[in-house]
Design an enzyme around this catalytic site. Structure first.
Site, short mmCIF file in Angstrom:
data_model
loop_
_atom_site.label_atom_id
_atom_site.label_comp_id
_atom_site.label_asym_id
_atom_site.label_seq_id
_atom_site.Cartn_x
_atom_site.Cartn_y
_atom_site.Cartn_z
N LYS A 48 50.38 57.53 51.36
CA LYS A 48 49.45 56.41 52.06
C LYS A 48 49.80 56.25 53.64
CE LYS A 48 49.22 51.54 50.91
NZ LYS A 48 49.36 50.49 50.15
N GLU A 107 49.32 41.23 35.54
CA GLU A 107 49.57 39.64 35.71
C GLU A 107 49.81 39.16 34.26
OE1 GLU A 107 47.33 41.02 39.27
OE2 GLU A 107 47.03 41.27 37.04
N ARG A 149 43.09 36.51 35.19
CA ARG A 149 43.34 37.60 34.26
C ARG A 149 44.37 37.13 33.11
NH1 ARG A 149 44.28 43.35 36.87
NH2 ARG A 149 42.06 43.87 37.15
#
Length: 648
Positions: free
Chosen positions: A291, A376, A404
């Site tokens: 990244k 979640e 969610r």
């Protein structure tokens, strides 16, 4: 040469790329030059607008290889999450749109069907692409269409349960499908979980015993996905060496594994993708990337590799905005203060420790914070277990992401009357990230949960106070919601009626203006404007919007008109709830509710979008003045009929 100089005219090769076909014709040497030009372009453009720079610097070669092997848009390329699709946008003819990235009229920060035929799913939430891909592959097989489906999945997304449900079905169906695991060891921050540990072991190519232990750990902490996982575990127990080869974890699910491959080696990635394309069944290509690759400030940013900064200096990577006190900062500092006082308080987040402020607690009390990865639903039910064990969990997520976990909040937490506090950052219209990130649903969606209390602070002082009140609740769940950005200036109350703060009042009681949360300041401006027209306005901040405070209904009964203004959807929102409470109490005062229409609102600044929706002080004052003056003009019998209608 500076970044700015290096991106003049988009670079010699980049300027000639108008679509994927242009990339297919390039030589290996040209591709290396193009990759460098793309990185310079990204840094120059995103430094001006803000956006997801770190993730996209890491997928340059990977995206180039994909567009050389596959034929988009006939072949469908899906990105999970969509914030890693900037290079895809560049290669599909959208370079010019980057000057207004994430701004009104410019490119979305995520894939967008309205922008290009090359974009299919408009996802900014993780762990969904494999399910889309499974359905697409099944559809193409049923229709007899020879089209490739490719899902680029960040390894952080593999911490989400949907990915494993999808993998089980993908393996069972056996349709041609390429899954590219972009393994950079991070989602926002370093990726959490057994699978992440397993992928790390593949990167390091450890010895037999270490791999054996890693696979055992990974299987032990990964959701079960049927008989193949049992067979792998059984093989590990028997000590069969073949079961711990790098490909075993996926191939024993019935999915061919290719890799690990250097994700920054275009030729290597391209070779792997071509092999996967022609295999005839589901294949995982494990690409190891970094990244922020190629940009030192991103590579050296330990927190999140410049995941999604605002505008920054292209040479240094330093943010340009003057530091200010954010809503998140206030929450984070107060949570630490509370945790210092109460050893039962623990924090939970879903791969977003820094963005939600939970990282501050982790630095002070590292053993009392749990990062569950992008999961979640698990976060909510794990919090229920923590509460059952005698702790008070504080679950910090973005407002939109708690959608969610509705079922878990409803049945796993609320039905058991468990003391769990959900802290929702980025509530309301957040702006540049677009409709999938807008936290406009929570007050409506979670308002139906029995026993759940919802607080909406208006400033730093009320945030601290309401957080303490929420954590003090021991007989059910609570939600504390606040917006993004700089925290509003403290707005003191004139007095408190029960739990309701009165912010302004007049000798005349024409209008009760119920200003929810961060709209309190707007409410004060509206009151001043309406007063200029000769009407008296009482401005109140309900503080706790669910359940509706009885004192708020009593205040409504003493006025001629009630107006609510909120930064959530109107349907099922605070206005709806108050209207129902007034009907139940036989209060016949007319009510008008202002809020966000239930729709997909485009990206732009928060101020731009609120202006479009008529939620500015000028707009609201005009509406309120019109409504109250209309009551003055109505015959008495019409007013009585309206009031009766409001009751029914």
């Amino acid at each position: 040469m500076s970044v700015e100089e290096g991106t003049a005219n988009h670079g010699r090769l980049l300027g000639a790329v108008r679509g994927p076909q242009d990339v297919k014709r390039m030589t290996a040497e040209q591709l290396d030059i193009l990759a460098a030009e793309i990185r310079d372009f990204l840094i120059a453009k995103v430094s001006r607008t803000g956006g997801h720079v770190g993730p996209n610097l890491g997928v340059v070669e990977l995206t180039l290889a994909m567009h050389r092997v596959f034929d988009s848009p006939r072949d469908r390329l899906l990105f999970d999450t969509g914030h890693q699709a900037y290079v895809h946008k560049i290669l599909t003819g959208r370079q010019d749109g980057f000057d207004k990235l994430r701004q009104r009229g410019g490119l979305s920060g995520y894939p967008s069907q309205a922008e290009s035929e090359h974009d299919l799913i408009e996802n900014s939430h993780a762990s969904t692409a494999l399910s889309y891909a499974d359905g697409l592959a099944k559809a193409y097989a049923l229709r007899g269409e020879q089209r490739s489906v490719v899902a680029v999945v960040g390894d952080g997304a593999l911490t989400g349960g949907m990915c494993w449900e999808a993998l089980n079905n993908i393996a069972t169906a056996g349709n041609p499908l390429v899954i590219v695991v972009n393994d950079n060891g991070r989602s926002y921050s370093p990726t959490i979980g057994g699978l992440a540990d397993h992928l790390s072991s593949l990167r390091l190519n450890p010895g037999y015993e270490k791999v054996l232990d890693t696979v055992k750990d990974a299987l032990g902490s990964t959701p079960l996905v049927g008989k193949p996982m049992y067979e792998v575990l059984h093989a590990v127990k028997k000590g069969i060496k073949d079961a711990v080869a790098p490909q075993a974890m996926f191939e024993d699910l019935g999915i061919k594994y290719v890799g690990p491959v250097d994700g920054h080696d275009i030729a290597a990635v391209e070779s792997s993708l071509r092999a996967a394309k022609h295999f005839g069944g589901p294949v995982i290509v494990h690409a190891v990337t970094r990244k922020g690759y190629g940009y030192r400030p991103a590579e050296e940013d330990e927190a999140d590799c410049l995941h999604g900064p605002g505008a920054f200096d292209a040479e240094t990577g330093k943010l340009l905005a003057v530091p200010s006190v954010k809503w998140t900062n206030v929450f984070a500092d107060e949570l630490v203060a509370i945790a210092d006082e109460r050893p039962d308080v623990v924090g939970i987040t879903a791969a977003m420790a820094e963005p939600t402020g939970i990282a501050t607690l982790a630095r002070k009390h590292p053993h009392r914070v749990y990062d569950v990865g992008i999961a979640e639903q698990h976060a909510a039910t794990s919090a229920a277990g923590l509460a059952m064990g005698g702790l008070h969990p504080v679950v910090a997520v973005y407002a939109t992401f708690l959608n969610r976990a509705f079922d878990q909040v409803l049945l796993d937490v609320a039905m058991h009357k468990l003391p769990v506090t959900f802290v929702l950052d980025r509530a309301g219209i957040t702006g540049p990230d677009g409709p999938s990130h807008y936290g406009i649903w929570d007050m409506s969606v979670f308002g139906v949960v029995p026993g759940l209390r919802i607080a909406a602070p208006r400033d730093a002082g009320s945030l601290r106070e309401e957080l303490r009140e929420a954590i003090a609740v021991d007989d059910g769940p609570t939600i504390l919601r606040f917006p993004t950005g700089t925290v509003a200036a403290d707005l003191p109350a004139v007095r408190r009626v029960g739990t309701v703060d009165v912010l302004a009042e007049s000798a005349r009681t024409d209008v009760l203006l119920v200003a929810v949360g961060s709209f309190a300041g707007l409410g004060m401006e509206v009151a001043a404007r309406v007063a200029e027209q000769g009407y008296g306005v009482t401005v109140v901040d309900p503080r706790w919007v669910r359940p509706v405070p009885a004192e708020l209904v009593e205040l409504a009964a003493g006025h001629r008109l009630v107006v609510t203004v909120e930064d959530g959807v109107r349907v099922g929102g605070v206005g709806d709830a108050l209207a129902q409470a007034m009907r139940d109490a036989d209060v016949r005062v007319p009510l008008r509710d202002l809020g966000v229409p239930a729709d997909w609102h485009p990206h732009g600044t928060r101020a731009q979008i609120l202006a479009d929706l008529g939620l500015t002080a000028q707009d609201v004052a005009r509406d309120v003045t019109g409504w109250i003056s209309g009551l003055d003009a109505q015959p008495v019998e019409d007013v009585e009929r309206d009031e009766a209608g409001a009751k029914n």
